[in-house]
Design a protein around this motif. Structure first.
Motif, mmCIF file in Angstrom:
data_model
loop_
_atom_site.group_PDB
_atom_site.id
_atom_site.type_symbol
_atom_site.label_atom_id
_atom_site.label_comp_id
_atom_site.label_asym_id
_atom_site.label_seq_id
_atom_site.Cartn_x
_atom_site.Cartn_y
_atom_site.Cartn_z
ATOM 1 N N ARG A 97 1.763 -9.443 -1.024
ATOM 2 C CA ARG A 97 1.398 -8.042 -0.768
ATOM 3 C C ARG A 97 2.630 -7.124 -0.732
ATOM 4 O O ARG A 97 2.806 -6.316 0.161
ATOM 5 C CB ARG A 97 0.577 -7.891 0.512
ATOM 6 C CG ARG A 97 -0.772 -8.586 0.466
ATOM 7 C CD ARG A 97 -1.659 -8.203 1.644
ATOM 8 N NE ARG A 97 -2.153 -6.842 1.523
ATOM 9 C CZ ARG A 97 -1.977 -5.887 2.429
ATOM 10 N NH1 ARG A 97 -1.299 -6.133 3.523
ATOM 11 N NH2 ARG A 97 -2.469 -4.679 2.243
ATOM 12 N N ASP A 98 3.468 -7.289 -1.755
ATOM 13 C CA ASP A 98 4.545 -6.328 -1.959
ATOM 14 C C ASP A 98 4.573 -5.930 -3.425
ATOM 15 O O ASP A 98 3.647 -6.258 -4.182
ATOM 16 C CB ASP A 98 5.895 -6.891 -1.474
ATOM 17 C CG ASP A 98 6.365 -8.121 -2.252
ATOM 18 O OD1 ASP A 98 5.945 -8.313 -3.411
ATOM 19 O OD2 ASP A 98 7.162 -8.900 -1.693
ATOM 20 N N TRP A 99 5.599 -5.221 -3.864
ATOM 21 C CA TRP A 99 5.654 -4.688 -5.222
ATOM 22 C C TRP A 99 5.965 -5.753 -6.269
ATOM 23 O O TRP A 99 5.883 -5.481 -7.458
ATOM 24 C CB TRP A 99 6.691 -3.564 -5.297
ATOM 25 C CG TRP A 99 7.846 -3.824 -4.393
ATOM 26 C CD1 TRP A 99 8.996 -4.509 -4.661
ATOM 27 C CD2 TRP A 99 7.934 -3.415 -3.023
ATOM 28 N NE1 TRP A 99 9.799 -4.567 -3.559
ATOM 29 C CE2 TRP A 99 9.183 -3.892 -2.531
ATOM 30 C CE3 TRP A 99 7.103 -2.701 -2.155
ATOM 31 C CZ2 TRP A 99 9.608 -3.676 -1.218
ATOM 32 C CZ3 TRP A 99 7.534 -2.484 -0.853
ATOM 33 C CH2 TRP A 99 8.761 -2.967 -0.404
ATOM 34 N N ALA A 126 9.528 -3.362 -10.058
ATOM 35 C CA ALA A 126 9.608 -3.941 -8.715
ATOM 36 C C ALA A 126 10.969 -3.647 -8.088
ATOM 37 O O ALA A 126 11.067 -3.347 -6.893
ATOM 38 C CB ALA A 126 9.364 -5.444 -8.779
ATOM 39 N N LEU A 127 12.024 -3.715 -8.891
ATOM 40 C CA LEU A 127 13.364 -3.400 -8.379
ATOM 41 C C LEU A 127 13.463 -1.929 -7.989
ATOM 42 O O LEU A 127 14.064 -1.581 -6.961
ATOM 43 C CB LEU A 127 14.411 -3.740 -9.440
ATOM 44 C CG LEU A 127 14.597 -5.233 -9.717
ATOM 45 C CD1 LEU A 127 15.429 -5.451 -10.975
ATOM 46 C CD2 LEU A 127 15.246 -5.924 -8.521
ATOM 47 N N ALA A 128 12.860 -1.049 -8.791
ATOM 48 C CA ALA A 128 12.849 0.374 -8.453
ATOM 49 C C ALA A 128 12.073 0.620 -7.162
ATOM 50 O O ALA A 128 12.484 1.436 -6.315
ATOM 51 C CB ALA A 128 12.248 1.179 -9.603
ATOM 52 N N CYS A 129 10.967 -0.081 -6.988
ATOM 53 C CA CYS A 129 10.192 0.035 -5.744
ATOM 54 C C CYS A 129 11.025 -0.412 -4.547
ATOM 55 O O CYS A 129 10.981 0.206 -3.481
ATOM 56 C CB CYS A 129 8.924 -0.807 -5.832
ATOM 57 S SG CYS A 129 7.634 -0.148 -6.900
ATOM 58 N N LEU A 132 1.841 1.768 9.411
ATOM 59 C CA LEU A 132 3.062 1.558 8.629
ATOM 60 C C LEU A 132 2.897 1.921 7.163
ATOM 61 O O LEU A 132 3.895 2.114 6.452
ATOM 62 C CB LEU A 132 3.511 0.093 8.719
ATOM 63 C CG LEU A 132 3.873 -0.445 10.099
ATOM 64 C CD1 LEU A 132 4.307 -1.903 9.995
ATOM 65 C CD2 LEU A 132 4.983 0.398 10.735
ATOM 66 N N VAL A 133 1.635 2.001 6.693
ATOM 67 C CA VAL A 133 1.412 2.202 5.255
ATOM 68 C C VAL A 133 0.558 3.414 4.917
ATOM 69 O O VAL A 133 0.775 4.049 3.875
ATOM 70 C CB VAL A 133 0.782 0.934 4.631
ATOM 71 C CG1 VAL A 133 1.730 -0.239 4.747
ATOM 72 C CG2 VAL A 133 -0.566 0.586 5.261
ATOM 73 N N ASP A 134 -0.415 3.766 5.761
ATOM 74 C CA ASP A 134 -1.335 4.848 5.424
ATOM 75 C C ASP A 134 -0.606 6.195 5.372
ATOM 76 O O ASP A 134 0.151 6.548 6.278
ATOM 77 C CB ASP A 134 -2.473 4.931 6.449
ATOM 78 C CG ASP A 134 -3.491 3.828 6.251
ATOM 79 O OD1 ASP A 134 -3.339 3.052 5.289
ATOM 80 O OD2 ASP A 134 -4.423 3.718 7.074
ATOM 81 N N PRO A 159 0.800 -1.222 0.000
ATOM 82 C CA PRO A 159 0.000 0.000 0.000
ATOM 83 C C PRO A 159 0.834 1.274 0.000
ATOM 84 O O PRO A 159 0.359 2.321 -0.449
ATOM 85 C CB PRO A 159 -0.827 -0.131 1.292
ATOM 86 C CG PRO A 159 -0.887 -1.594 1.564
ATOM 87 C CD PRO A 159 0.449 -2.109 1.134
ATOM 88 N N ARG A 160 2.061 1.193 0.489
ATOM 89 C CA ARG A 160 2.888 2.396 0.552
ATOM 90 C C ARG A 160 3.867 2.487 -0.625
ATOM 91 O O ARG A 160 4.581 3.487 -0.756
ATOM 92 C CB ARG A 160 3.657 2.453 1.877
ATOM 93 C CG ARG A 160 4.777 1.447 2.019
ATOM 94 C CD ARG A 160 5.338 1.428 3.428
ATOM 95 N NE ARG A 160 6.552 0.613 3.521
ATOM 96 C CZ ARG A 160 7.081 0.196 4.660
ATOM 97 N NH1 ARG A 160 6.482 0.499 5.808
ATOM 98 N NH2 ARG A 160 8.195 -0.506 4.671
#
Length: 603
Positions: free
Chosen positions: A479-481, A218-221, A581-583, A206-207
């Motif tokens: 639940r990740d990039w 995904a690597l950039a994230c 942690l995400v909002d 989410p963040r």
């Protein structure tokens, strides 16, 4: 027989107005069984069964005054003290003979509460009668030979002292005594094993949302979000959230790739190891074996020997950690470079006595066949005395090779045991042939043009197994990039593998149940994953499924997780626990960065 007389004007009135009170139900209450006659507005108990097998019957005599005929509805029950109930229904009509319908008790599912109550551990010995076990989870060939077309076997499984003490073909003969549960065909699996995960970056999507969903982005994230991992509580809480989900779904062993242990920042590396060590100790007492993989971008093993030596020493100093590498697209390297890199990796693994776990050929490039080069390097390592286990994750581009190359690679891998291949259905399907893919990560797929993916991104599961190369399936990213969905439920992973790989007819669903049990356990070196005498009674019972077509139809949140012979009661963690942690922390991702595998910057 006790009879209730009811007057009706016509048979139609009987059918429409009084049908409800000629039904009956059996309910389990306080250890005794009651037969209840249901009326439209009331219910009354008409029979009580005690501690012995009891036969009881009751009925209704229906008189149709205008039509001058009588119908007798009679229920008969046989309640056994092992908890089973046999129900017969007899309908008699004047002048029309007798019609009898046998109600098969297998048509009634096992109530979850009955299973939990039986598995609370009160009985010294408990026989789970009539459970359905996948053939791949059985070791006795006589049991496996009894499998049906779906690859399922009806068994009686005995538990005592937290251990499986008996496994036999189901015997329908009624057995006296207590300590027996008729599972009514419920599926019974060994506890799951998840052999490839990424717990350090889980539940952070989410963040830091992946703009294209590609490996490049995904690597950039990852390099964008990774600095947050050192914040107090960030990795700890997300990893703990994931492990609680694993517990709830019935998983007993997890291997996580320790992203961050290859970071230039020593504080980051130490933070990841500290969190891993703490969670490994905590969850060992809660029933999960946690392992880690310390990954380094493959070329660095030879091109940065001091860094590589420190990396291997760090891995060897932490219990449960093996040596790993992100191999990337090896088709872009100089001839012989990948051989040199792999030789350096295996030399360090041999020096420190470490197993190896690789991300290899995770791309869409048919010119990339790193696993072919790996075969040569591992052949040389075996000659030098390296006998460690090697796990190959993904291996997706092997599916794009010619049939001749595929056959060669599969045959060579079969001679290099112990070698295990782990596919990751959700992530492979989501990443491969994705818009936004570009060199050097993979073959170019235009970012902004509408395009449906043309292949599944799955490695050669059927061909590898046919050559006796062990294969498993795992959650990978959750639940990740890299993959924005999932919940660490191996049942969902297995369902996806069966569907994507057309495994249901190769030859059956049950033949592949070891993808997330025994084969995954072997890949981690933790043993077990089977239902056999002497194995710990770590099991998952599915009261809502008696065959694979039912198991694969629903999520089965009613599953009963059994540890050492006792039912456990846990709750899935609430996503709101991680809101802080995400909002409001959405990152801006620079997708123009040139990032190599392992979130390694070129400089």
């Amino acid at each position: 027989m006790k009879t209730k007389h009811v007057a009706c004007t016509t048979e139609r009135q009987y059918q429409t107005q009084t049908h409800s009170f000629v039904r009956a139900e059996i309910s389990d209450f306080g250890g005794s069984c009651f037969a209840r006659s249901l009326r439209p507005r009331s219910r009354r108990s008409v029979g009580l069964f005690g501690s012995k097998d009891t036969c009881f019957s009751f009925g209704h005599e229906i008189r149709f005054e205008n039509e001058r005929k009588t119908r007798l509805i009679q229920w008969r029950f046989l309640a056994r003290n092992d908890g089973t109930v046999t129900r017969h229904f007899c309908q008699r009509e004047t002048g029309r003979g007798v019609t009898t319908v046998q109600h098969n008790p297998t048509s009634r599912m096992l109530p979850r509460k009955a299973a939990v109550d039986a598995l609370k551990g009160g009985e010294e010995t408990l026989v789970l009668r009539r459970v359905t076990v996948p053939l791949a989870c059985l070791t006795d060939e006589s049991l496996r030979a009894a499998a049906d077309a779906e690859g399922a076997v009806s068994c009686d499984v005995t538990l005592a002292g937290g251990t499986i003490t008996g496994v036999a073909i189901h015997d329908p003969t009624p057995l006296p005594g207590t300590g027996r549960l008729d599972a009514r065909g419920s599926m019974l699996w060994p506890a799951f094993v998840d052999a490839h995960t990424h717990l350090c970056k889980t539940h952070a999507v989410p963040r830091c949302r992946n703009p294209s969903g590609s490996i490049n982005d995904a690597l950039a994230c990852e390099v964008t979000d990774q600095p947050r991992w050192i914040e107090p509580g960030d990795v700890e809480r997300r990893m703990d959230f994931a492990l609680r989900s694993c517990l709830h779904h019935g998983t007993r062993a997890v291997r996580t790739h320790l992203d961050g242990t290859n970071a230039p920042d020593a504080a980051m590396r130490q933070r990841i190891y500290d969190v891993f060590d703490a969670k490994r100790a905590e969850y060992e007492s809660r029933g999960i074996v946690l392992q880690g993989v310390a990954n380094l971008y493959l070329p660095l093993y030879a091109d940065a020997p001091e860094m590589a030596a420190r990396h291997a020493e760090d891995a060897a100093s932490h219990a449960g950690v093996v040596l790993g590498a992100y191999c990337g697209d090896v088709s872009h390297g100089e001839p012989g470079a990948t051989d040199k890199h792999l030789d350096a990796l295996f030399a360090l693994a041999l020096k420190h006595g470490l197993d190896v776990d690789l991300h290899i050929d995770e791309n869409n490039n048919p010119d990339c066949c790193g696993v072919r080069v790996l075969c040569g390097a591992l052949e040389r390592a075996r000659e030098r005395g390296y006998d460690g286990s090697v796990v190959l994750g993904h291996v997706t581009s092997l599916a794009l090779q010619t049939t001749e190359v595929q056959a060669e690679v599969v045959a060579r891998l079969a001679k290099l045991a112990p070698v295990h291949v782990v596919c990751n259905p959700f992530t492979n399907l989501g990443l491969q042939d994705r818009r936004g893919t570009a060199p050097p990560i993979g073959k170019l797929v235009a970012r902004d043009e509408p395009r449906t993916p043309l292949w599944r991104g799955l490695t050669l599961l059927q061909e590898l197994r046919a050559a006796n190369v062990p294969v498993a399936a795992a959650s990978d990213n959750v639940r990740d990039w890299w993959h924005p969905y999932g919940d660490y439920d191996p049942l969902q992973v297995w369902r996806e593998a069966v569907a994507m790989g057309h495994l249901d007819t190769a030859p059956s669903e049950g033949a592949w149940a070891d993808l997330v049990t025994a084969a995954a356990a072997d890949a981690m070196g933790v043993g077990g994953g089977v239902i056999a005498v002497g194995e710990p009674a770590d099991l998952v019972l599915f009261p809502g499924a008696r065959r694979f077509s039912e198991l694969l139809a629903r999520p089965h949140h009613d599953r009963v997780v059994v540890r050492r012979g006792k039912a456990t009661e846990t709750k899935l963690p609430d996503f709101s626990e991680l809101d802080d942690l995400v909002d409001g922390r959405e990152a801006v991702v620079d997708t123009s960065q040139d990032i190599l595998r392992g979130a390694t910057k070129k400089e």
